[in-house]
Design an enzyme around this catalytic site. Structure first.
Site, mmCIF file in Angstrom:
data_model
loop_
_atom_site.group_PDB
_atom_site.id
_atom_site.type_symbol
_atom_site.label_atom_id
_atom_site.label_comp_id
_atom_site.label_asym_id
_atom_site.label_seq_id
_atom_site.Cartn_x
_atom_site.Cartn_y
_atom_site.Cartn_z
ATOM 1 C CD1 TRP A 76 -6.872 -7.039 -0.983
ATOM 2 C CD2 TRP A 76 -8.121 -5.409 -0.348
ATOM 3 N NE1 TRP A 76 -6.196 -6.421 -1.414
ATOM 4 C CE2 TRP A 76 -6.920 -5.248 -1.537
ATOM 5 C CE3 TRP A 76 -8.911 -4.230 0.377
ATOM 6 C CZ2 TRP A 76 -6.826 -3.994 -1.951
ATOM 7 C CZ3 TRP A 76 -8.502 -2.681 -0.707
ATOM 8 C CH2 TRP A 76 -7.205 -3.380 -1.834
ATOM 9 N NE ARG B 7 -2.906 -12.162 -3.633
ATOM 10 C CZ ARG B 7 -2.607 -10.641 -3.862
ATOM 11 N NH1 ARG B 7 -3.102 -10.448 -5.400
ATOM 12 N NH2 ARG B 7 -3.011 -10.246 -2.850
ATOM 13 C CG HIS C 239 -2.870 1.482 -8.669
ATOM 14 N ND1 HIS C 239 -2.796 0.298 -8.028
ATOM 15 C CD2 HIS C 239 -2.299 2.503 -8.102
ATOM 16 C CE1 HIS C 239 -0.976 0.886 -8.186
ATOM 17 N NE2 HIS C 239 -1.306 1.865 -8.806
ATOM 18 C CD GLU D 291 -6.750 2.829 0.678
ATOM 19 O OE1 GLU D 291 -7.567 3.258 0.973
ATOM 20 O OE2 GLU D 291 -6.700 2.007 1.803
ATOM 21 C CG HIS E 143 -1.357 -1.473 -12.951
ATOM 22 N ND1 HIS E 143 -0.862 -0.731 -12.198
ATOM 23 C CD2 HIS E 143 -1.709 -2.127 -11.306
ATOM 24 C CE1 HIS E 143 -0.407 -0.258 -11.241
ATOM 25 N NE2 HIS E 143 -1.263 -1.406 -10.655
ATOM 26 C CG HIS E 144 -4.885 -3.875 -9.775
ATOM 27 N ND1 HIS E 144 -4.248 -3.980 -8.317
ATOM 28 C CD2 HIS E 144 -4.108 -2.587 -9.536
ATOM 29 C CE1 HIS E 144 -3.612 -3.108 -7.644
ATOM 30 N NE2 HIS E 144 -3.567 -2.323 -8.579
ATOM 31 C CB SER F 23 -13.824 6.819 9.071
ATOM 32 O OG SER F 23 -12.971 7.199 9.763
ATOM 33 C CB SER F 24 -11.755 7.899 5.188
ATOM 34 O OG SER F 24 -10.809 6.424 5.658
ATOM 35 C CE1 TYR G 136 1.782 5.122 -6.040
ATOM 36 C CE2 TYR G 136 -0.106 4.777 -7.471
ATOM 37 C CZ TYR G 136 1.064 4.692 -7.759
ATOM 38 O OH TYR G 136 1.789 3.503 -8.740
ATOM 39 C CB SER H 142 10.608 13.439 3.019
ATOM 40 O OG SER H 142 10.437 12.867 1.641
ATOM 41 C CG ASP I 123 -7.558 20.957 17.642
ATOM 42 O OD1 ASP I 123 -7.576 20.408 15.716
ATOM 43 O OD2 ASP I 123 -8.043 21.150 18.100
ATOM 44 C CE LYS J 56 6.795 11.603 -2.999
ATOM 45 N NZ LYS J 56 6.882 12.381 -2.232
ATOM 46 C CB THR K 265 8.044 6.063 -8.005
ATOM 47 O OG1 THR K 265 7.037 5.860 -8.230
ATOM 48 C CG2 THR K 265 8.600 5.092 -6.390
ATOM 49 C CG HIS L 130 -3.055 -10.416 6.537
ATOM 50 N ND1 HIS L 130 -2.522 -9.902 7.526
ATOM 51 C CD2 HIS L 130 -2.414 -10.205 5.181
ATOM 52 C CE1 HIS L 130 -1.460 -9.488 7.683
ATOM 53 N NE2 HIS L 130 -1.292 -9.441 6.033
#
Lengths: 365, 653
Positions: B162, B473, B276, B278, B325-326, B192-193, B280, B291, B126, B354, B351, B97
């Site tokens: 994950w 969890r 992390h 990731e 922080h993880h 790919s990314s 963002y 926006s 293009d 925004k 943040t 998931h």
């Protein structure tokens, strides 16, 4: 017309607000068995207090910013009566407002940062006045159970930790297989047990109590079944507990011939000793007999739970645990065998043997 | 085709350069040109719009798949001590998931928007490297297939989470090949990314229309740029970690094995220094979409454009400075804990800025509540809640209680569903007319919005309570006496309502793409350059080069003075040069897929074919195909043809 409408809407809003406040009140109580909102020790209390600070600050921000958002959306909604050709003023921003908001949010964060830093120092260093009478326990996390060793007292037990209420506990956290995490929410936040790394933490229970703990780092199949208990008892009771453990188990399995049964039940226990010596002793220890890879069972009968805190310790549950361990706790090494060693899956145990072992194990008070 | 088509090569149009290759040097595969079979057209396309549609369709498929996995999880948790599914299957489900939603649903949905909208917003025909773009698409699709293939092999999908913390992922504790599938498919998806990110950066830096300076760029394009930089800086970390893990599992190294001198904690550092940013990578595109949507439906320019752009960049940079922080519970010590706590709090400021600016955008506007706007306002409120719980986690003492509990699950679902998904839905409702020329039903859109909002909050708000009252969890069940049953029931009910809302949304997309009614080219009275052409745009996007005069150019064209109206460059005499399609991106992707599959299976015996000891041959086959495709790709030459825009079809011509 529009005036009464506005009144009605304000009223609805107030009712909704009051309703949600009431609802929040109804959501409690917050003293669930493993609740971090019911702290029973100074460290958990400090963490709870800091949580409340963050809750108030973010709650305030939520109400003000969220309220502003709601108000803005409400006030500047397009109305049916609007001239469709009206173009609102195309303003692009206001540096002073923006700078002000940046500074205001920074100030809000300082309110959180101060107790945070203080809390980190408190958490990482046991206060000096608690040092002197602190006890030391070595905690080892394994798939999927806990070993608790009291190095100064020379005691090893599993899954249920006795501590003296009112005295601090210094925990050395170790893991032999994968990463686990030691967590008793009512006493302290969690800390990980990482193979090859020596972590430590402290905690203290203010009053006697029966506290639920659980592994908090995903550690494989039966992670959900890796529970434990911390039992805080008054000082005298703690000493008595230590002495009982130091004396050794109620039954000495080194010499099964020495067991002289007086009645049918004790006869059953005798058979249990034999079965235990046949099937279990290569991994489990009772007194000074047996292997070290499984939980030490010297005083198993005095435990309140079995299978690492998942089941209450009673004859039915113990019977089920021995008869179908892989159903109770999928992937467990008692059934599958530790890294290629023999497990219960490889051997036949008769129902009589299980009956006998249940009687024996529960007699290990 | 309506356009009159002139089939000739670029070289001949210019009078013929003798040496310019027309097609594959070896003549192995002709580049399919205009008028080829539709299936071949889609398989070989280099058109950013078609690629974007395929990205989007595949991502929606994976979103549904990940959603079904989530519903099975919630079904299991609906009561204590339930045995609907086994512990192992549950662990596989939450692993798949998470991996699916992050790498196969939200990221590619972002990529779909980047692909479709960004070139239009900068007035380009293009992306910079159209074939590389096609390669990214196929590699993503096949990477997703590779990951999910694991279900069909003995042992099934990976049961490691994950985040795949070592040493649980070692061959000792996770012997099944599911984990190898996970490792290799993430490697493939990373390629790919990375390819896509380089492509977008090159496009935005080099291919902006004349007059479109950086500070006139639509914010969505800005966020595309920042996200692409995050991808190229973050992915190398996980690439290295995955290589190390692959070697630990298969070739006897001990990077993460404590018993042999390795360090399990190393994985966590490498993973989160990717993981992390990731986060963002998942949220900045969402912020870009918001926006764009808010100014259109408030009929006002974005409030504080430079600050929104700048704070996006600051979030991107700070995102690399908060990974630990993880890991607040791993024993980092006072100094590191304090530093990462403060840095994490710091990231709340850009943040918050925004959010203030979005509210400032609404202030004084004329707000219309069409479906995209509902999702956008839903985004701001839900993302705000996720942000606040994020601030709580930044406080280490608080986090030691919340870490790895349902409180965190609530937090990041508020950020990722309430944030990313809501914004992506806003974007889909907003840009669907641009992509298809058809409009989604407002009625069903609103039904879907309210179901999603209600279901989402019912599913995830109680998880805050579950976490604070001690539910960890990644546990497949819980004791009946823990006091968690009631909230879990509510959460499951909410999850199914959310599922219903999403099902209506997906059904609506499919139905409208099929049978929807045509709409105007600019149905929302929009502001940015992508609306200065037909909906859907012609293959060439803009018949002539737009010359941009201001930010919000299309709005200026409609409501502002003549001197800042859009101008068009001169018509190209020979018509518009269009590139030919190419087979090689697809073949290179297939080669990479087979190569990766070989590394997954190389220790397995081959069924049915005696004499083949193992799958090692797959690596040879795959690698050869990959190399050959890249080689021929390089040699196949520009090719192409010219289009002469037809005024009756393209009023902008």
């Amino acid at each position: 017309m529009s005036d009464s409408n506005a009144k009605f809407r304000t009223l609805t809003l107030l009712v909704l607000l009051a309703g949600s406040v009431l609802l929040t009140g109804c959501l409690g109580p917050w003293d669930q068995k493993q609740s971090a909102l019911d702290p029973r020790g100074p460290l958990a209390q400090d963490q709870y207090n800091t949580f409340m600070v963050t809750l108030y600050v973010t709650g305030f921000l939520f109400v003000t910013v969220g309220g502003t958002l709601l108000y803005t959306v409400w006030r500047f909604r397009s109305r049916k009566t609007d001239d469709p050709n009206t173009i609102p003023k195309q303003s692009h921003g206001h540096p002073v407002i923006e700078l002000g908001l940046v500074l205001a949010s920074a100030a809000m964060l300082v309110v959180i940062a101060v107790p945070t830093i203080r809390g980190i120092v408190y958490m990482e260093n046991m206060p000096k006045d608690l040092h002197d009478d602190a006890i030391v326990i070595n905690v080892t996390g394994l798939q999927w159970w806990w070993e608790f060793e009291y190095p100064e007292e020379g005691i090893v037990t599993a899954n249920e930790m006795y501590i003296p209420a009112g005295r601090a506990v210094h925990l050395n956290l170790r893991a032999d297989d994968v990463i686990h995490s030691f967590w008793v929410p009512k006493l302290a936040g969690k800390k990980d047990l990482i193979p090859g790394q020596e972590n430590e933490m402290w905690m203290k229970a203010d009053e006697p109590g029966y506290f639920y703990g659980q592994c908090a780092e995903f550690c494989g199949d039966s992670h959900a079944y890796m529970l434990f208990r911390v039992i805080a008892v008054p000082e005298e009771e703690y000493r008595a507990w230590i002495e009982k453990y130091q004396e050794g188990p109620a039954i000495d399995i080194a010499d099964p011939g020495a067991w002289e049964p007086d009645d049918a039940h004790e006869e059953l226990i005798g058979k249990g000793i034999d079965a235990f010596r046949r099937h279990c002793v290569s991994c489990h220890r009772v007194g000074d007999q047996g292997g070290l890879t499984g939980p030490n069972l010297s005083h198993f009968g005095s435990r309140t739970t079995l299978a690492a805190g998942w089941l209450d310790n009673n004859p039915e549950n113990l019977h089920r645990w021995l008869a179908e361990p892989e159903r109770v706790k999928p992937g467990n090494l008692m059934y599958y065998g530790l890294q290629g060693m023999t497990g219960l899956k490889d051997i036949e145990i008769s129902d009589e043997e299980i009956e006998a072992m249940v009687a024996f194990l529960l007699a290990l008070e | 085709m309506a356009e009159s088509i002139v089939h000739d090569t670029h070289s001949s149009a210019k009078g013929g350069h003798a040496g310019a290759p027309q097609k594959s040097f070896f003549g192995l595969l002709k580049r399919p040109g205009e008028g080829c079979h539709p299936v071949i057209d889609w398989l070989t396309t280099v058109d950013h719009k078609k690629i974007a549609i395929m990205y989007g369709a595949a991502a929606l498929f994976f979103l549904v798949l990940g959603g079904v996995e989530a519903l099975i999880i919630r079904w299991q948790l609906a009561g204590p001590e339930r045995e609907m599914i086994s512990a192992r299957f549950y662990n596989q489900l939450f692993t798949m998931h998470g991996t699916t939603m992050i790498f196969l649903a939200v990221m590619p949905l972002g990529a779909a928007f980047f692909n479709y909208i960004m070139p239009l917003q900068i007035g380009a025909r293009d992306v910079a490297f159209p074939r590389l773009n096609a390669f990214s698409l196929w590699v993503f699709l096949l990477g997703g297939v590779l990951l999910n293939l694991s279900w069909f092999f003995p042992g099934g999908a990976p049961p490691v989470g994950w985040f795949a913390y070592a040493p649980l992922t070692s061959s000792t504790y996770s012997p099944g090949i599911g984990t190898d599938f996970w490792v290799l498919s993430l490697q493939v998806l990373g390629i790919s990314s990375l390819a896509a990110a380089f492509n977008f950066i090159a496009t935005i830096i080099n291919m902006r229309a004349p007059g479109l300076s950086m500070m006139r760029l639509p914010v969505f394009t800005w966020m595309t740029l920042i996200t692409s930089f995050l991808i190229i800086l973050a992915f190398p970390a996980i690439t290295i970690a995955l290589v190390q893990l692959m070697f630990d599992r298969n070739f006897g190294t001990f990077f993460f094995e404590a018993g042999e001198g390795g360090r399990p904690i190393l994985w966590q550092h490498l993973f989160w220094i990717f993981g992390h940013p990731e986060v963002y990578i998942l949220i900045l595109p969402a912020m870009g979409i918001i926006s764009e949507v808010l100014p259109v439906f408030a009929r006002k320019p974005l409030f504080g454009y430079p600050i929104i752009v700048f704070s996006g960049a600051v979030i991107g940079v700070l995102g690399f400075a908060v990974w630990s922080h993880h890991m607040f519970t791993t024993g980092l010590g006072v100094i590191a804990l304090s530093a990462f706590a403060l840095l994490t709090m710091l990231i709340a400021i850009p943040t918050g800025v925004k959010i203030f600016n979005w509210i400032g955008t609404l202030w004084g506007g004329r707000i219309r509540f069409d479906t995209p706007m509902l999702f956008a306002i839903g985004f701001i409120s839900m993302f705000m809640i996720g942000g606040f719980t994020g601030i709580m986690h930044a406080s280490v003492p608080v986090d030691t209680q919340q870490h790895d509990t349902y409180f965190v699950v609530a937090h990041f679902h508020y950020v990722l569903i309430g944030g990313s998904i809501m914004a992506l839905l806003a974007g889909i409702y907003y840009w669907f007319p641009k992509v298809s020329g058809k409009q989604l039903s407002e009625r069903w859109g609103k039904i879907s919005f309210w179901l999603v909002l209600a279901g989402f909050n019912l599913a995830f708000f109680p998880m805050h309570f579950l976490g604070m009252t001690g539910m960890p969890r990644r546990t497949h069940t819980y004791r009946a006496d823990m006091g968690w049953t009631e909230w879990n029931v509510w959460s499951t009910v909410g999850a199914f309502i959310l599922g219903l809302g999403m099902a209506i949304f997906v059904g609506q997309i499919i139905y409208t793409a099929w049978k929807g009614r045509r709409c105007k080219a600019d149905p929302w009275d929009s502001r940015t350059l992508e609306w200065a052409t037909t909906s859907p745009p012609q293959a060439y996007n803009f018949p002539r080069t737009p010359i941009v005069k201001t930010r919000d150019q299309v709005w200026a064209d409609k409501y502002d003075s003549e001197e800042i109206h859009l101008e068009w460059g001169p018509e190209e005499e020979h018509g518009i040069h269009m590139p030919d399609r190419s087979w090689y991106p697809l073949f290179a992707g297939i080669g990479l897929f087979i190569f990766a599959l070989g590394w997954v299976l190389f220790k397995e015996p081959v069924p049915f074919i005696p004499g083949f000891a193992n799958f090692l041959h797959l690596q040879v086959v795959g690698f050869s195909l990959l190399m050959l495709s890249i080689y021929l790709w390089a040699l196949e030459g520009p090719g192409g043809y010219h289009l002469h825009p037809d005024k009756s079809k393209d009023p902008y011509a």
